[in-house]
Design a protein around this motif. Structure first.
Motif, short mmCIF file in Angstrom:
data_model
loop_
_atom_site.label_atom_id
_atom_site.label_comp_id
_atom_site.label_asym_id
_atom_site.label_seq_id
_atom_site.Cartn_x
_atom_site.Cartn_y
_atom_site.Cartn_z
N SER A 449 50.31 40.42 42.19
CA SER A 449 50.82 39.10 41.81
C SER A 449 49.91 37.98 42.30
O SER A 449 50.20 36.81 42.09
CB SER A 449 52.23 38.90 42.38
N SER A 450 48.80 38.34 42.97
CA SER A 450 47.88 37.32 43.45
C SER A 450 47.18 36.65 42.30
O SER A 450 46.78 37.29 41.32
CB SER A 450 46.84 37.96 44.38
N THR A 451 47.00 35.34 42.40
CA THR A 451 46.28 34.61 41.36
C THR A 451 44.82 35.06 41.27
O THR A 451 44.17 34.87 40.25
CB THR A 451 46.31 33.10 41.64
N MET A 452 44.31 35.63 42.35
CA MET A 452 42.93 36.09 42.38
C MET A 452 42.81 37.59 42.08
O MET A 452 41.74 38.17 42.28
CB MET A 452 42.31 35.80 43.76
N MET A 453 43.88 38.20 41.61
CA MET A 453 43.88 39.65 41.39
C MET A 453 42.73 40.14 40.52
O MET A 453 42.04 41.10 40.89
CB MET A 453 45.24 40.07 40.82
N PRO A 454 42.47 39.53 39.35
CA PRO A 454 41.38 40.07 38.52
C PRO A 454 40.02 40.05 39.22
O PRO A 454 39.26 41.01 39.15
CB PRO A 454 41.39 39.15 37.29
N LEU A 455 39.70 38.94 39.91
CA LEU A 455 38.40 38.85 40.59
C LEU A 455 38.36 39.75 41.82
O LEU A 455 37.32 40.29 42.18
CB LEU A 455 38.10 37.41 40.96
N SER A 456 39.50 39.89 42.50
CA SER A 456 39.56 40.80 43.64
C SER A 456 39.30 42.23 43.18
O SER A 456 38.55 42.99 43.80
CB SER A 456 40.93 40.70 44.31
N ALA A 457 39.93 42.62 42.05
CA ALA A 457 39.72 43.97 41.50
C ALA A 457 38.27 44.14 41.06
O ALA A 457 37.67 45.20 41.23
CB ALA A 457 40.66 44.19 40.31
N TYR A 458 37.70 43.07 40.51
CA TYR A 458 36.30 43.11 40.08
C TYR A 458 35.38 43.44 41.25
O TYR A 458 34.53 44.34 41.17
CB TYR A 458 35.94 41.76 39.48
N HIS A 459 35.53 42.73 42.37
CA HIS A 459 34.70 43.00 43.55
C HIS A 459 34.94 44.40 44.09
O HIS A 459 34.00 45.10 44.50
CB HIS A 459 35.00 41.98 44.65
N SER A 460 36.20 44.81 44.11
CA SER A 460 36.54 46.12 44.65
C SER A 460 35.88 47.25 43.87
O SER A 460 35.30 48.17 44.45
CB SER A 460 38.06 46.28 44.64
N ARG A 461 35.94 47.17 42.55
CA ARG A 461 35.38 48.23 41.73
C ARG A 461 33.86 48.15 41.63
O ARG A 461 33.17 49.17 41.62
CB ARG A 461 35.98 48.17 40.32
N ARG A 462 33.34 46.95 41.58
CA ARG A 462 31.90 46.78 41.36
C ARG A 462 31.11 47.03 42.64
O ARG A 462 30.02 47.60 42.62
CB ARG A 462 31.63 45.36 40.85
N TYR A 463 31.67 46.58 43.78
CA TYR A 463 30.91 46.65 45.04
C TYR A 463 31.59 47.48 46.11
O TYR A 463 31.08 47.59 47.22
CB TYR A 463 30.70 45.23 45.59
N SER A 464 32.79 48.01 45.81
CA SER A 464 33.56 48.78 46.79
C SER A 464 33.80 47.97 48.05
O SER A 464 33.60 48.44 49.18
CB SER A 464 32.83 50.09 47.14
N THR A 465 34.17 46.71 47.87
CA THR A 465 34.45 45.86 49.02
C THR A 465 35.69 45.01 48.74
O THR A 465 36.03 44.75 47.59
CB THR A 465 33.26 44.93 49.31
N SER A 466 36.37 44.63 49.81
CA SER A 466 37.55 43.78 49.69
C SER A 466 37.13 42.33 49.88
O SER A 466 36.23 42.02 50.67
CB SER A 466 38.59 44.16 50.74
N THR A 467 37.79 41.43 49.15
CA THR A 467 37.51 40.00 49.25
C THR A 467 38.82 39.23 49.16
O THR A 467 39.89 39.81 48.97
CB THR A 467 36.60 39.53 48.09
N ASP A 468 38.73 37.91 49.26
CA ASP A 468 39.90 37.07 49.00
C ASP A 468 39.95 36.69 47.51
O ASP A 468 40.72 35.84 47.09
CB ASP A 468 39.88 35.82 49.87
N GLY A 469 39.09 37.33 46.73
CA GLY A 469 38.95 37.03 45.31
C GLY A 469 37.58 36.46 45.00
O GLY A 469 37.05 36.63 43.91
N LEU A 470 36.97 35.80 46.00
CA LEU A 470 35.65 35.19 45.80
C LEU A 470 34.68 35.44 46.95
O LEU A 470 33.47 35.55 46.73
CB LEU A 470 35.80 33.66 45.60
N VAL A 471 35.19 35.51 48.18
CA VAL A 471 34.31 35.56 49.36
C VAL A 471 34.47 36.89 50.09
O VAL A 471 35.59 37.34 50.35
CB VAL A 471 34.63 34.39 50.32
#
Length: 509
Positions: A449-471
């Motif tokens: 339900s996070s507003t940053m969910m799509p970008l967070s998932a993007y970082h997770s899958r692309r770089y295997s890292t957790s973020t706040d959505g951007l950082v």
């Protein structure tokens, strides 16, 4: 068994129909590009012929002027003056013809590239359609099943530009079902708000519940669009090559070490009734990139501090300004607050605002005596992957640069300043001063339900890292700082913008 087989066949046809439709569109696009290429070549031929004729005319004009004693400044006969004017016009025509030829030549090159890319897409789509049991076809069907035909079309479009040999892991893992399924994400967020409707209404006033729901829907659309654009850019993770470089330098002893104070932070949180903002300091809140677009940015925090009797102001730095330009603004604001209130200033910077504030203390040593300390909140001090990616792909850069400069009337340098390459160069020349106390706060998010969910998932899958959505957390730690590694789920936008779920207290969830 027969029913199950029939259902499976129907689903497969659904995915194949989407791919066949896209294949047809790409074939039409290829035909259109071919016609455009023929037309552009014809225009280039006409421009070259025009240029050749103008060159001949210029030579005749030069010969005529030489016969009229061109070098004699005293020759002001009308015939000579007319010849000189004619030659000047011909030379201007030559300049314009050269520009036209260059424009036509560049247009032909662009069309050739587009045509070659489209031909590759046609070939790739045909491969996917023919490979009935392939991963690519399964990825399209997964998106269709989970999020509808539009999501399936987005996946098919991405696959058309992705060679089979380099099909990203994120497709094989069907991240699309999380990144593009806005229906589930939005419904969960809005359901939580409706459950707490009475409390939200009492805090925000009548009608704010509906407004909040609509805001969430709009945010999901914005971030999902960004996620989709980035995922199909074909960069294959270039933005992550320098990820964590500053933390690595710390481990090697090349920069001052940070100190983890997360435990102490939570101990203080458990005594929340005893906490307060010291009124012996003035507070300058420094907002981040594009902050003018978000109504209420930093307002909840500012209102809270004002109620406690603090002297507080929200900086007027540009949300699309470069770091160096914003440093000039912050220097004046710090001096003004210190002079007006007679107090030292505590800087609180969110996102790029923390980078701007840190740069001010590095570049303007005279203001250090006016500053008590700096608190950065989710600031990409060492850089951000998405900013690096924006510089690594010319197509993506063209889109984003045009948006920043033409639509927002901003400075593209504001994005370049956050790339790893830019931050490395800046920090090497201007390290953060060790005589200024600094706290680095960062968080992560993964909630559906996070507003940053799509970008967070993007970082997770692309770089295997957790973020706040951007950082990336490691990139948010300033050398020598006290670090707070927030444990709860907290998206990048939540601390500063009221129109997100972070404003809802725990008893409401």
């Amino acid at each position: 068994s027969g029913s199950s087989s029939s259902s499976s066949s129907t689903e497969a046809v659904g995915a194949k129909d989407i791919l066949l439709t896209l294949l047809n569109e790409k074939n039409l696009e290829m035909n259109s590009l071919t016609r455009r290429l023929v037309s552009e070549r014809a225009r280039l031929g006409a421009a070259r012929r025009s240029y050749g004729m103008t060159v001949k005319e210029e030579r005749l004009a030069k010969r005529k002027l030489r016969n009229l004693r061109e070098d004699d400044p005293l020759d002001q006969f009308p015939t000579t003056l007319a010849a000189r004017e004619s030659l000047a016009k011909l030379r201007e025509s030559l300049r314009i013809s050269e520009q036209n030829m260059e424009t036509n030549f560049n247009a032909i090159n662009r069309t050739r590239k587009d045509l070659a890319a489209t031909k590759q897409q046609v070939t790739r789509l045909q491969e996917i359609i023919d490979d009935v049991s392939g991963t690519a076809l399964a990825a399209v069907q997964a998106a269709v099943s989970e999020a509808g035909a539009e999501a399936g079309g987005a996946v098919a479009e991405f696959l058309a530009s992705t060679p089979a040999a380099t099909l990203p892991t994120l497709l094989r893992e069907n991240v699309w079902t999380g990144g593009l399924n806005l229906k589930e994400a939005t419904s969960k967020a809005t359901t939580n708000i409706w459950r707490a409707r009475d409390v939200v209404t009492s805090r925000l006033g009548e009608g704010k519940v509906v407004e909040l729901q609509e805001t969430l829907r709009q945010l999901q659309d914005v971030y999902a669009t960004a996620y989709y654009i980035l995922s199909r850019s074909g960069l294959d993770g270039k933005g992550g090559e320098a990820m964590g470089w500053l933390k690595e330098a710390e481990l090697q002893g090349l920069v001052p070490p940070t100190k983890d104070t997360t435990g102490k932070f939570y101990q203080l949180c458990n005594r929340a009734e005893q906490l307060f903002f010291p009124t012996s300091y003035a507070y300058l809140l420094v907002p981040g990139l594009l902050w003018e677009m978000y109504p209420g940015y930093f307002k909840p925090l500012a209102d809270c501090m004002i109620r406690e009797g603090c002297e507080v102001a929200i900086s007027n730095v540009s949300g699309t300004g470069s770091v160096l330009n914003n440093v000039q603004s912050l220097e004046k604001e710090i001096q003004s607050m210190n002079r007006f209130h007679g107090k030292k200033v505590i800087l609180i910077g969110h996102s790029k605002g923390g980078v701007d504030a840190a740069a001010t203390l590095s570049l303007k040593p005279d203001v250090k005596s006016m500053v008590r300390g700096l608190i950065t909140v989710q600031s990409p001090y060492a850089g951000a992957p998405l900013a690096e990616e924006a510089l690594s792909d010319w197509q993506l850069q063209d889109v984003l640069k045009g948006w920043v400069e033409n639509y927002l009337r901003g400075d593209w340098q504001s994005v370049e300043d956050l790339a790893y390459s830019s931050r490395k160069e800046f920090i090497k020349k201007h390290p953060f001063p060790q005589d200024v106390p600094v706290v680095s706060f960062h968080s992560m998010t993964s909630g559906i339900s996070s507003t940053m969910m799509p970008l967070s998932a993007y970082h997770s899958r692309r770089y295997s890292t957790s973020t706040d959505g951007l950082v990336v957390p490691d990139d948010a730690e300033i050398p020598g700082s006290l670090v707070i590694r927030y444990k709860e789920d907290l998206a990048h936008t939540n601390p500063v913008w009221k129109s997100v779920p972070s404003i809802i207290p725990r008893e409401m969830s």
